[in-house]
Every structure is written in C-alpha cells, then in structure tokens.
Design an enzyme around this catalytic site. Structure first.
Site, PDB file in Angstrom:
ATOM      1  CB  ILE A  16      11.579 -10.360  13.809  1.00 15.93           C
ATOM      2  CG1 ILE A  16      12.584  -9.697  12.866  1.00 15.93           C
ATOM      3  CG2 ILE A  16      11.035 -11.647  13.189  1.00 15.93           C
ATOM      4  CD1 ILE A  16      13.849 -10.506  12.640  1.00 15.93           C
ATOM      5  CG  ASN A  36      13.905  -8.559  28.820  1.00 15.52           C
ATOM      6  OD1 ASN A  36      13.801  -8.082  27.693  1.00 15.52           O
ATOM      7  ND2 ASN A  36      15.061  -8.992  29.298  1.00 15.52           N
ATOM      8  CB  ALA A 121      14.629 -16.785  15.824  1.00 15.89           C
ATOM      9  CE1 TYR A 153      22.748 -12.823  19.124  1.00 14.76           C
ATOM     10  CE2 TYR A 153      23.730 -12.731  16.943  1.00 14.76           C
ATOM     11  CZ  TYR A 153      22.611 -12.800  17.748  1.00 14.76           C
ATOM     12  OH  TYR A 153      21.364 -12.841  17.187  1.00 14.76           O
ATOM     13  CE  LYS A 157      20.093 -17.006  18.339  1.00 16.17           C
ATOM     14  NZ  LYS A 157      18.832 -17.161  19.091  1.00 16.17           N
TER      15      LYS A 157
END
Length: 178
Positions: A16, A36, A121, A153, A157
């Site tokens: 993306i 990275n 995001a 995860y 977020k």
C-alpha cells in the site's frame, strides 16, 4: 495552482505504501520514504526509484534517529509502517507490540513539535472480534484472550488509534485514522 507539499510515507516500500508513494509523486509532491525493507521491498518502488522528488531512507521506525531524520522538513506524514504478517505476529508478539506502539507515539510527538499533519493507517483487527454483523466506530472493542498472540496485533493498533486521538484532543495534532 495547488501548493505541493513534502510527504513522509513510513512503510513506503510496502504494497500500500508504495502505491501511495507513486500517487503522491504523480500529484507533484516531494516524498520521503522510510522503510526497513523487512516486509516492504525496494522492487515495489522500482517504477519511481529514480524520481527526482523521491528520497528513500532504509531504516526502521523503531530507530528514533532515523525517524527524526525522516520527519525533518516534511508537511504531512502517512504512517503506514507496522509489524505485520500472521507468522510474525504469532511468532513474536513482543516485537509486534514494540514496533506498533512506541514508534507511533514517538512519531506523534515529533509531529506535534514539527507541526505536521498525520494520517495513521490502522486495521480492522483493531476492532477485535465484535459478534455483531454490522459494526460502527463507536462499538465496544472485543478482543480474544491475551494467551493468543494474534490479539497483540489488533490491540497494538487500537492503542495507536487511542494515542492519535489523544494527541488530537490534547495537543491539537491534525490526525486522520484510516
């Protein structure tokens, strides 16, 4: 004529992020990419790699010096970088949490100091596993047990979203979460 800006795309070599980078360049913006190259790939930027308005920094968002350098002089930050991938999340929840939370908080702090606008995001995983068929942004978050690394995860977020909204409310940081 629209005034073009200098944009930073963290994770800009990801799927993306690379498409966003191409779009920003096509619109006339100057773009700095920080990636990275662990889940992103230089090949994703091949079409624009030699573009005169593109600067690629190979470095991690977890490296505060690299992140500080990448933010310097930009107007808008698109924060796409994160620890992603089912295998990574399952095998290394500590890395997932450390990569998704601390660099985001540091980036938001830098944006307040530098006066940048931020796009963060996020992911549908931040909504957890709400049992309703149709969800909305005001629904309660429902995550699975902490013994399941998958939820590291989504929860990390969600923390990023909490941080971004807190910086907006307390520091007037212009931020959009997508």
């Amino acid at each position: 004529r629209q005034l073009m800006s200098h944009c930073l795309v963290t994770g800009g070599a990801g799927f993306i992020g690379s498409h966003l980078t191409e779009r920003l360049l096509a619109q006339g913006h100057q773009v700095t990419v920080l990636d990275n190259m662990t889940t992103g790939r230089a090949a994703n930027l091949k079409a624009v790699a030699s573009h005169e308005r593109l600067r690629i920094i190979t470095g991690s968002i977890t490296d505060q010096l690299a992140l500080t350098e990448a933010v310097r002089g930009v107007d808008t930050i698109y924060h796409m970088a994160a620890a992603v991938g089912v295998k990574l999340v399952a095998d290394n929840p500590v890395l997932t949490i450390e990569t998704n939370i601390y660099p985001t908080e540091f980036l938001l702090r830098l944006a307040v100091q530098g006066g940048q606008r931020v796009y963060l995001a996020s992911t549908s995983e931040a909504d957890g596993k709400n049992p309703k068929e149709v969800w909305n942004e005001e629904d309660d978050l429902v995550f699975g047990p902490t013994s399941k690394p998958r939820w590291a995860y989504g929860a990390s977020k969600a923390i990023d979203e909490f941080l971004a909204l807190a910086y907006w409310k307390q520091q007037n940081l212009p931020v959009v979460i997508g």
